[in-house]
Design a protein around this motif. Structure first.
Motif, short mmCIF file in Angstrom:
data_model
loop_
_atom_site.label_atom_id
_atom_site.label_comp_id
_atom_site.label_asym_id
_atom_site.label_seq_id
_atom_site.Cartn_x
_atom_site.Cartn_y
_atom_site.Cartn_z
N GLY A 25 35.58 26.33 49.37
CA GLY A 25 34.59 27.00 50.20
C GLY A 25 34.30 28.43 49.78
O GLY A 25 33.69 29.18 50.55
N LEU A 26 34.71 28.81 48.57
CA LEU A 26 34.49 30.17 48.08
C LEU A 26 33.31 30.19 47.12
O LEU A 26 33.30 29.47 46.12
CB LEU A 26 35.75 30.70 47.39
N ASP A 27 32.31 30.99 47.43
CA ASP A 27 31.07 31.03 46.65
C ASP A 27 31.24 31.99 45.48
O ASP A 27 31.04 33.20 45.61
CB ASP A 27 29.91 31.46 47.55
N VAL A 28 31.62 31.46 44.33
CA VAL A 28 31.86 32.29 43.14
C VAL A 28 31.19 31.66 41.93
O VAL A 28 30.94 30.45 41.90
CB VAL A 28 33.37 32.45 42.86
N THR A 29 30.91 32.49 40.95
CA THR A 29 30.54 32.02 39.62
C THR A 29 31.51 32.67 38.64
O THR A 29 31.85 33.85 38.78
CB THR A 29 29.10 32.40 39.25
N ILE A 30 31.96 31.90 37.65
CA ILE A 30 32.88 32.43 36.65
C ILE A 30 32.28 32.18 35.28
O ILE A 30 32.25 31.04 34.80
CB ILE A 30 34.27 31.79 36.75
N ALA A 31 31.78 33.23 34.65
CA ALA A 31 31.23 33.11 33.30
C ALA A 31 32.36 33.09 32.29
O ALA A 31 33.38 33.75 32.46
CB ALA A 31 30.28 34.28 33.02
N ASN A 32 32.15 32.34 31.23
CA ASN A 32 33.17 32.17 30.20
C ASN A 32 32.93 33.18 29.08
O ASN A 32 31.99 33.05 28.29
CB ASN A 32 33.14 30.75 29.65
N PHE A 41 47.10 27.91 38.87
CA PHE A 41 46.48 29.23 38.93
C PHE A 41 45.71 29.45 40.24
O PHE A 41 45.49 30.59 40.65
CB PHE A 41 45.53 29.38 37.74
N LEU A 42 45.29 28.39 40.86
CA LEU A 42 44.36 28.45 41.99
C LEU A 42 44.81 29.37 43.13
O LEU A 42 44.00 30.16 43.64
CB LEU A 42 44.08 27.04 42.52
N PRO A 43 46.06 29.32 43.59
CA PRO A 43 46.44 30.22 44.70
C PRO A 43 46.25 31.70 44.35
O PRO A 43 45.81 32.49 45.20
CB PRO A 43 47.92 29.88 44.92
N THR A 44 46.56 32.08 43.12
CA THR A 44 46.37 33.46 42.70
C THR A 44 44.89 33.80 42.64
O THR A 44 44.46 34.88 43.05
CB THR A 44 47.03 33.72 41.33
N ALA A 45 44.09 32.86 42.12
CA ALA A 45 42.65 33.07 42.05
C ALA A 45 42.05 33.21 43.44
O ALA A 45 41.17 34.05 43.68
CB ALA A 45 41.99 31.92 41.30
N GLU A 46 42.50 32.38 44.38
CA GLU A 46 42.02 32.48 45.76
C GLU A 46 42.33 33.86 46.34
O GLU A 46 41.48 34.48 47.00
CB GLU A 46 42.69 31.42 46.63
N GLN A 47 43.53 34.33 46.12
CA GLN A 47 43.92 35.65 46.61
C GLN A 47 43.03 36.73 46.02
O GLN A 47 42.58 37.65 46.72
CB GLN A 47 45.38 35.92 46.26
N PHE A 48 42.74 36.62 44.73
CA PHE A 48 41.88 37.58 44.04
C PHE A 48 40.48 37.58 44.62
O PHE A 48 39.92 38.64 44.96
CB PHE A 48 41.84 37.22 42.55
N VAL A 49 39.89 36.40 44.76
CA VAL A 49 38.52 36.28 45.26
C VAL A 49 38.42 36.79 46.69
O VAL A 49 37.49 37.53 47.05
CB VAL A 49 38.05 34.82 45.16
N LYS A 50 39.37 36.42 47.53
CA LYS A 50 39.31 36.84 48.92
C LYS A 50 39.46 38.35 49.06
O LYS A 50 38.84 38.98 49.93
CB LYS A 50 40.38 36.12 49.74
N SER A 51 40.27 38.96 48.19
CA SER A 51 40.42 40.42 48.23
C SER A 51 39.11 41.09 47.83
O SER A 51 38.73 42.13 48.40
CB SER A 51 41.55 40.87 47.31
N LEU A 52 38.38 40.51 46.88
CA LEU A 52 37.09 41.07 46.47
C LEU A 52 36.05 40.91 47.57
O LEU A 52 35.23 41.79 47.80
CB LEU A 52 36.62 40.40 45.19
N MET A 53 36.09 39.78 48.23
CA MET A 53 35.12 39.53 49.31
C MET A 53 35.36 40.49 50.49
O MET A 53 34.43 40.84 51.22
CB MET A 53 35.21 38.09 49.77
N LYS A 54 36.62 40.90 50.66
CA LYS A 54 36.94 41.85 51.72
C LYS A 54 36.70 43.30 51.29
O LYS A 54 36.84 44.22 52.09
CB LYS A 54 38.40 41.68 52.14
N GLY A 55 36.40 43.47 50.00
CA GLY A 55 36.18 44.81 49.48
C GLY A 55 37.42 45.60 49.27
O GLY A 55 37.41 46.84 49.27
N GLU A 56 38.55 44.93 49.06
CA GLU A 56 39.82 45.64 48.85
C GLU A 56 39.90 46.21 47.44
O GLU A 56 39.34 45.68 46.52
CB GLU A 56 40.99 44.67 49.10
#
Length: 213
Positions: free
Chosen positions: A61-68, A198-213
């Motif tokens: 449910g996280l709206d992200v794009t990841i360019a390679n 890797f997913l749990p770490t990626a989720e933590q990263f994305v959610k911190s960015l969405m919160k503006g941390e």
């Protein structure tokens, strides 16, 4: 309230709602910046790590794009030379994965560390968050090299307060069925294992960015 005032208020409110909706609709832009392990050596683009991780995050449910932005054979010096133009403006976060080719070439760990740190500083100066991905030195380089090399990543993560994933090939490196015939790169199934871990770490990263941390 006069009619014209009411209409002005209503129009302003409608614009605010529309603009906030547009902001919410914009995907969070990430870059997977690394070497062949990130690029997806001998794999279809949709099977490379960034594409598979993007799908896994969207399934959460996280709206992200990841360019390679992975380049096969790249070293940390190569990454440093291209980091400014490979990571475009508007990028919110970078998954930084480099160093494996440095170890394979026996490059002094101190040089690898300096290059990684320079990339981290440049990205942070642009207000781009970094998720640092660690690598381990091959055992044939000896314990002294391994000790110096392996410590680079955790030390940089601590010094720069970065989210850190210790070993990119965790769960894959010793399993031949998850690797290509070269015994170095993950196959499609191996990428799946990497993404899952890797997913749990990626989720933590994305959610911190969405919160503006």
């Amino acid at each position: 309230m006069a009619l014209k005032d009411f209409l002005a208020f209503f129009f302003g409110l409608a614009m605010t709602i529309a603009l906030s909706g547009a902001v919410r609709a914009e995907s969070l832009s990430l870059i997977g910046f690394g070497d062949s392990l990130m690029a997806g050596y001998q794999l279809a683009p949709e099977d490379a790590f960034p594409a598979r991780l993007e799908k896994a995050l969207k399934d959460k449910g996280l709206d992200v794009t990841i360019a390679n932005a992975g380049v096969s054979g790249d070293t940390t010096s190569g990454g440093l030379a291209r980091v400014d133009w490979s990571v475009p403006d508007g990028t919110k976060g970078v998954i930084l994965e480099l160093g494996a080719n440095d170890a394979l070439r026996g490059i002094p760990p101190e040089e690898t560390g300096k290059n990684l740190e320079a990339m981290i500083i440049r990205l942070k100066e642009r207000r781009i968050a970094v998720l640092l991905v660690g690598m381990l030195a091959p055992p044939n380089l000896g314990p002294d090299y391994a000790e110096r090399f392996n410590a680079i990543y955790s030390e940089l993560a601590r010094e720069h307060n970065l989210l850190f994933y210790p070993f990119f090939l965790d769960g894959v490196v010793t399993r031949a069925n998850l690797q290509l015939e070269d015994g170095m790169h993950p196959n499609g199934e191996g990428i799946g294992v990497m993404v899952e871990r890797f997913l749990p770490t990626a989720e933590q990263f994305v959610k911190s960015l969405m919160k503006g941390e």
